[in-house]
Design an enzyme around this catalytic site. Structure first.
Site, PDB file in Angstrom:
ATOM      1  N   ASP A  21       0.712  -1.290  -0.227  1.00  0.00           N
ATOM      2  CA  ASP A  21       0.045   0.184  -0.152  1.00  0.00           C
ATOM      3  C   ASP A  21       0.771   1.170   0.104  1.00  0.00           C
ATOM      4  O   ASP A  21       0.355   1.731   0.575  1.00  0.00           O
ATOM      5  CB  ASP A  21      -1.336  -0.039   1.479  1.00  0.00           C
ATOM      6  CG  ASP A  21      -1.723  -1.033   1.165  1.00  0.00           C
ATOM      7  OD1 ASP A  21      -2.144  -1.363  -0.011  1.00  0.00           O
ATOM      8  OD2 ASP A  21      -2.219  -1.496   2.267  1.00  0.00           O
ATOM      9  N   GLY A  66      -4.642  -4.003  -3.722  1.00  0.00           N
ATOM     10  CA  GLY A  66      -5.743  -2.999  -3.709  1.00  0.00           C
ATOM     11  C   GLY A  66      -5.383  -1.433  -4.442  1.00  0.00           C
ATOM     12  O   GLY A  66      -3.817  -0.975  -3.537  1.00  0.00           O
ATOM     13  N   HIS A  67      -5.173  -1.298  -5.607  1.00  0.00           N
ATOM     14  CA  HIS A  67      -4.189  -0.424  -6.042  1.00  0.00           C
ATOM     15  C   HIS A  67      -5.228   0.715  -7.036  1.00  0.00           C
ATOM     16  O   HIS A  67      -6.054   0.620  -7.345  1.00  0.00           O
ATOM     17  CB  HIS A  67      -2.919  -0.999  -7.548  1.00  0.00           C
ATOM     18  CG  HIS A  67      -2.038  -2.300  -6.784  1.00  0.00           C
ATOM     19  ND1 HIS A  67      -1.151  -2.854  -7.908  1.00  0.00           N
ATOM     20  CD2 HIS A  67      -1.930  -2.767  -5.643  1.00  0.00           C
ATOM     21  CE1 HIS A  67      -0.728  -3.167  -7.172  1.00  0.00           C
ATOM     22  NE2 HIS A  67      -1.325  -3.223  -5.873  1.00  0.00           N
ATOM     23  N   GLN A  96       1.821  -5.465  -3.347  1.00  0.00           N
ATOM     24  CA  GLN A  96       2.412  -6.759  -1.673  1.00  0.00           C
ATOM     25  C   GLN A  96       3.367  -5.660  -1.815  1.00  0.00           C
ATOM     26  O   GLN A  96       3.815  -4.464  -2.096  1.00  0.00           O
ATOM     27  CB  GLN A  96       2.341  -7.816  -1.434  1.00  0.00           C
ATOM     28  CG  GLN A  96       0.917  -8.497  -1.562  1.00  0.00           C
ATOM     29  CD  GLN A  96       0.794  -8.655  -2.704  1.00  0.00           C
ATOM     30  OE1 GLN A  96       1.045  -9.458  -3.447  1.00  0.00           O
ATOM     31  NE2 GLN A  96      -0.773  -9.066  -3.395  1.00  0.00           N
ATOM     32  N   LYS A 136       1.534   2.442  -5.079  1.00  0.00           N
ATOM     33  CA  LYS A 136       2.506   1.142  -6.432  1.00  0.00           C
ATOM     34  C   LYS A 136       1.505   1.859  -7.509  1.00  0.00           C
ATOM     35  O   LYS A 136       2.012   2.155  -8.761  1.00  0.00           O
ATOM     36  CB  LYS A 136       2.529   0.085  -6.545  1.00  0.00           C
ATOM     37  CG  LYS A 136       3.450  -0.206  -5.093  1.00  0.00           C
ATOM     38  CD  LYS A 136       2.882  -1.821  -5.051  1.00  0.00           C
ATOM     39  CE  LYS A 136       1.922  -2.697  -4.368  1.00  0.00           C
ATOM     40  NZ  LYS A 136       1.922  -2.359  -2.655  1.00  0.00           N
TER      41      LYS A 136
HETATM   42  P1  GDP Z   1      -0.790   0.173  -3.614  1.00  0.00           P
HETATM   43  O1  GDP Z   1      -1.080  -0.808  -2.885  1.00  0.00           O
HETATM   44  O2  GDP Z   1       0.526   0.488  -3.368  1.00  0.00           O
HETATM   45  O3  GDP Z   1      -1.012   1.211  -5.088  1.00  0.00           O
HETATM   46  O4  GDP Z   1      -1.587   1.231  -2.577  1.00  0.00           O
HETATM   47  P2  GDP Z   1      -3.297   1.627  -2.315  1.00  0.00           P
HETATM   48  O5  GDP Z   1      -4.130   2.427  -3.226  1.00  0.00           O
HETATM   49  O6  GDP Z   1      -2.763   0.666  -2.092  1.00  0.00           O
HETATM   50  O7  GDP Z   1      -3.437   2.655  -0.991  1.00  0.00           O
HETATM   51  C1  GDP Z   1      -2.365   4.129  -1.376  1.00  0.00           C
HETATM   52  C2  GDP Z   1      -2.794   4.994  -1.088  1.00  0.00           C
HETATM   53  O8  GDP Z   1      -2.781   6.165  -1.373  1.00  0.00           O
HETATM   54  C3  GDP Z   1      -4.371   5.353  -2.012  1.00  0.00           C
HETATM   55  O9  GDP Z   1      -5.405   5.777  -1.141  1.00  0.00           O
HETATM   56  C4  GDP Z   1      -3.546   6.600  -2.907  1.00  0.00           C
HETATM   57  O10 GDP Z   1      -4.555   7.169  -3.615  1.00  0.00           O
HETATM   58  C5  GDP Z   1      -3.350   7.280  -1.889  1.00  0.00           C
HETATM   59  N1  GDP Z   1      -1.829   8.352  -2.739  1.00  0.00           N
HETATM   60  C6  GDP Z   1      -1.012   8.046  -2.987  1.00  0.00           C
HETATM   61  N2  GDP Z   1      -0.059   8.740  -3.064  1.00  0.00           N
HETATM   62  C7  GDP Z   1      -0.571   9.562  -2.507  1.00  0.00           C
HETATM   63  C8  GDP Z   1       0.064  10.974  -2.265  1.00  0.00           C
HETATM   64  O11 GDP Z   1       1.278  10.795  -1.752  1.00  0.00           O
HETATM   65  N3  GDP Z   1      -0.750  11.514  -1.002  1.00  0.00           N
HETATM   66  C9  GDP Z   1      -1.871  11.100  -0.394  1.00  0.00           C
HETATM   67  N4  GDP Z   1      -2.406  11.578   0.258  1.00  0.00           N
HETATM   68  N5  GDP Z   1      -1.970  10.093  -1.166  1.00  0.00           N
HETATM   69  C10 GDP Z   1      -1.920   9.088  -2.105  1.00  0.00           C
HETATM   70  P1  IMO Z   2      -0.879  -4.734  -1.943  1.00  0.00           P
HETATM   71  O1  IMO Z   2      -0.822  -4.772  -3.540  1.00  0.00           O
HETATM   72  C1  IMO Z   2      -1.213  -4.712   1.568  1.00  0.00           C
HETATM   73  C2  IMO Z   2      -0.667  -8.822   3.140  1.00  0.00           C
HETATM   74  C3  IMO Z   2      -1.965  -9.259   4.484  1.00  0.00           C
HETATM   75  C4  IMO Z   2      -1.333 -10.397   5.005  1.00  0.00           C
HETATM   76  C5  IMO Z   2      -0.577 -11.188   4.480  1.00  0.00           C
HETATM   77  C6  IMO Z   2      -1.458 -12.108   3.503  1.00  0.00           C
HETATM   78  O2  IMO Z   2      -2.075  -3.705  -1.945  1.00  0.00           O
HETATM   79  O3  IMO Z   2       0.483  -3.019  -1.920  1.00  0.00           O
HETATM   80  P2  IMO Z   2      -2.295 -12.718   1.483  1.00  0.00           P
HETATM   81  O4  IMO Z   2      -3.815 -12.443   1.997  1.00  0.00           O
HETATM   82  O5  IMO Z   2      -1.901 -12.566   0.805  1.00  0.00           O
HETATM   83  O6  IMO Z   2      -1.946 -14.454   2.196  1.00  0.00           O
HETATM   84  O7  IMO Z   2      -2.632 -11.611   2.915  1.00  0.00           O
HETATM   85  O8  IMO Z   2       0.105 -10.361   3.488  1.00  0.00           O
HETATM   86  N1  IMO Z   2      -1.118  -7.788   2.301  1.00  0.00           N
HETATM   87  C7  IMO Z   2      -1.326  -6.657   1.557  1.00  0.00           C
HETATM   88  N2  IMO Z   2      -1.173  -6.454   2.854  1.00  0.00           N
HETATM   89  N3  IMO Z   2      -0.946  -4.447   0.965  1.00  0.00           N
HETATM   90  C8  IMO Z   2      -1.238  -5.333  -0.002  1.00  0.00           C
HETATM   91  O9  IMO Z   2      -1.644  -5.557  -1.393  1.00  0.00           O
HETATM   92  C9  IMO Z   2      -1.572  -6.722   0.949  1.00  0.00           C
HETATM   93  N4  IMO Z   2      -1.797  -8.131  -0.008  1.00  0.00           N
HETATM   94  C10 IMO Z   2      -1.251  -8.838   1.276  1.00  0.00           C
HETATM   95  O10 IMO Z   2      -3.266  -7.905   4.921  1.00  0.00           O
HETATM   96  O11 IMO Z   2      -0.897  -9.498   6.137  1.00  0.00           O
HETATM   97 MG    MG Z   3      -3.037  -1.856  -1.468  1.00  0.00          MG
END
Ligand code: GDP
Ligand code: IMO
Ligand code: MG
Length: 429
Positions: free
Chosen positions: A13, A40-41, A225, A16
């Site tokens: 998270d 979840g991207h 991840q 990416k």
């Molecule tokens: P990912 O799994 O690595 O793609 O990241 P996620 O989407 O799960 O979580 C990142 C969250 O931070 C999302 O809600 C993005 O919209 C938000 N986000 C990304 N970059 C920034 C930033 O520079 N500032 C803020 N405030 N939010 C950001």
């Molecule tokens: P993105 O791509 C954050 C974590 C779960 C748990 C562990 C194992 O959005 O960054 P799993 O269901 O993969 O067997 O769970 O990995 N986990 C993540 N944490 N971002 C993710 O994906 C994750 N995908 C799995 O919370 O700790």
């Molecule tokens: Mg994510």
């Protein structure tokens, strides 16, 4: 020409999806190579937010080839729902934009059930998985009893495989996990119902990418991840079940390591983690709550509140090494806007020792306490800044310190969730 891997440098998270969406401008191909819909991207374009779980984050750009590589595990129902959601928003109007490798392993109903039931049975020792069946699917892949995307498209092969594997699964579900057994007929009916819509997406990532490279096209590899969730290099067993580090891009898509030019690690300006497992810089106080609120730290997949803490340089250096990072993209820098002081962990204290290397042994890691350096906060809004030079000096000092501590250049600074809220210092392409 450059081929670039994007990896999470923390526990996931990191942002990416946002960075991949931005870099897609420079690539013709975007490839997911591991993980599944545990990811979840989030992409924010204008005021429109899109969360992708399986489809590569390049999909909002027209004409870019989005490939789901062999290393991914795929839940067909989730995949088709994601396609429908995108089409409804006006994206993915041309199906040839999307391809799934035939060797992708399919997440079956028993994988999801086992994942959830096992977690329940584990009680306090649970991993805190996303419950999407990821671990059990990878177990079957490595155990050579997985069902692949190409198998699903051949009804007789699929039926045969389900009938072959289900008795073992039902035995485990009933006798060990105390669950109801599953019906082969119901599974076959449901999954073959998806097959016709899936057929058109079948392809081979390795050959497709080979042709692309010979044609002089660029490839962007999208990790899911984070490095500390890697099955080999992460905080095992509190990890996911795939190779999340950069090397996974090669096995997960069928390209050779010499094809990779740059590896960019995405790191928040602080740290979050979802699920169980060690987290040395975790803040379980008001400051942790403040970071969660300011960063809106709730999981994009499960909605769970994310654990929050200060930036951990020891962990980040681990990611620099295991991935061979050539650059860091620093995200969510704006989340620190209001803070008077920012703490950064530059070493751990373990009993009487000062440790600068991330311990492999979880028993040691659990006992480590962070050693912090304090940095003055900038205490102003930086979200609308688009030039690095116009960022407040204190932000640039923070970036300089991160570069010095990690020995890795910060090539991008993200100052908000939107595409437009991004400062590119060096373009890896
Ligand atoms: P990912 O799994 O690595 O793609 O990241 P996620 O989407 O799960 O979580 C990142 C969250 O931070 C999302 O809600 C993005 O919209 C938000 N986000 C990304 N970059 C920034 C930033 O520079 N500032 C803020 N405030 N939010 C950001
Ligand atoms: P993105 O791509 C954050 C974590 C779960 C748990 C562990 C194992 O959005 O960054 P799993 O269901 O993969 O067997 O769970 O990995 N986990 C993540 N944490 N971002 C993710 O994906 C994750 N995908 C799995 O919370 O700790
Ligand atoms: Mg994510």
């Amino acid at each position: 020409m450059a081929n670039v891997i994007i990896v999470g440098a923390q526990w996931g998270d990191e942002g990416k999806g946002k960075v991949v969406d931005i870099y897609t401008e420079h690539a013709q191909n975007v490839v997911r190579y591991q993980g599944g819909n545990n990811a979840g991207h989030t992409l924010v374009v204008g005021d429109e937010k899109t969360v992708l779980h399986l489809i590569p984050s390049g999909i909002l750009h027209q004409g870019k080839r989005c490939i789901i590589g062999n290393g991914v595990v795929l839940d067909p129902k989730v995949f088709l729902e994601e396609i429908d959601g995108l089409k409804k928003k006006g994206y993915l109007q041309d199906d040839s934009q999307l391809m799934v490798d035939g060797a992708v392993n399919i997440i079956m109903p028993y994988h999801k059930l086992i994942d959830i039931a096992r977690e329940r049975k584990s009680g306090a020792k649970k991993i805190g998985t996303t419950g999407r069946g990821i671990g059990p699917t990878y177990e079957d892949k490595v155990g050579r009893r997985g069902i692949r995307f190409a198998d699903l498209l051949k009804p007789e092969t699929f039926k045969h495989k389900v009938n072959e594997v289900l008795p073992e699964k039902n035995f485990y579900l009933e006798k060990f996990l105390g669950e109801e057994p599953l019906s082969a007929e119901a599974i076959i009916e449901e999954y073959l119902g998806y097959a016709d819509r899936l057929r058109g997406y079948l392809g081979r990532a390795s050959t497709c990418l080979d042709v692309a490279m010979k044609d002089g096209e660029n490839i962007l590899f999208e990790g899911a991840q984070g490095s500390l969730l890697d099955v080999d290099h992460g905080t095992y067993p509190y990890v996911t079940s795939s190779s999340t580090i950069a090397a996974g891009a090669c096995t997960g898509s069928g390209v050779g390591p010499h094809c990779i030019d740059e590896v960019i690690g995405i790191s928040k300006a602080y740290v979050t983690r979802v699920g169980e497992g060690p987290f040395p810089t975790e803040l379980e106080d008001e400051m942790g709550e403040r970071l969660r609120a300011a960063g809106n730290e709730f999981g994009a997949t499960t909605g769970r509140p994310r654990r929050t803490g200060w930036l951990d340089i020891v962990a980040l250096r681990e990611a620099v090494r295991t991935n061979g990072l050539t650059g860091i993209a620093l995200t969510k820098t704006d989340v620190l806007n209001d803070l008077e002081t920012i703490k950064v962990c530059t070493a751990y204290r373990y009993r009487e020792q000062l440790i600068e290397e991330f311990p492999q042994d979880l028993d040691i890691l659990k006992e480590c306490t962070p050693v912090y350096e304090e940095i003055p906060g900038w205490q102003c809004d930086i979200n609308s800044i688009t030039e690095y030079a116009t960022l407040p000096q204190k932000v640039r000092d923070y970036v300089d310190r991160i570069e010095a501590w990690t020995g890795c250049p910060v090539v991008l600074v993200s100052v908000g969730p939107r595409r437009s809220e991004t400062i590119i210092r060096t373009n890896p392409f």
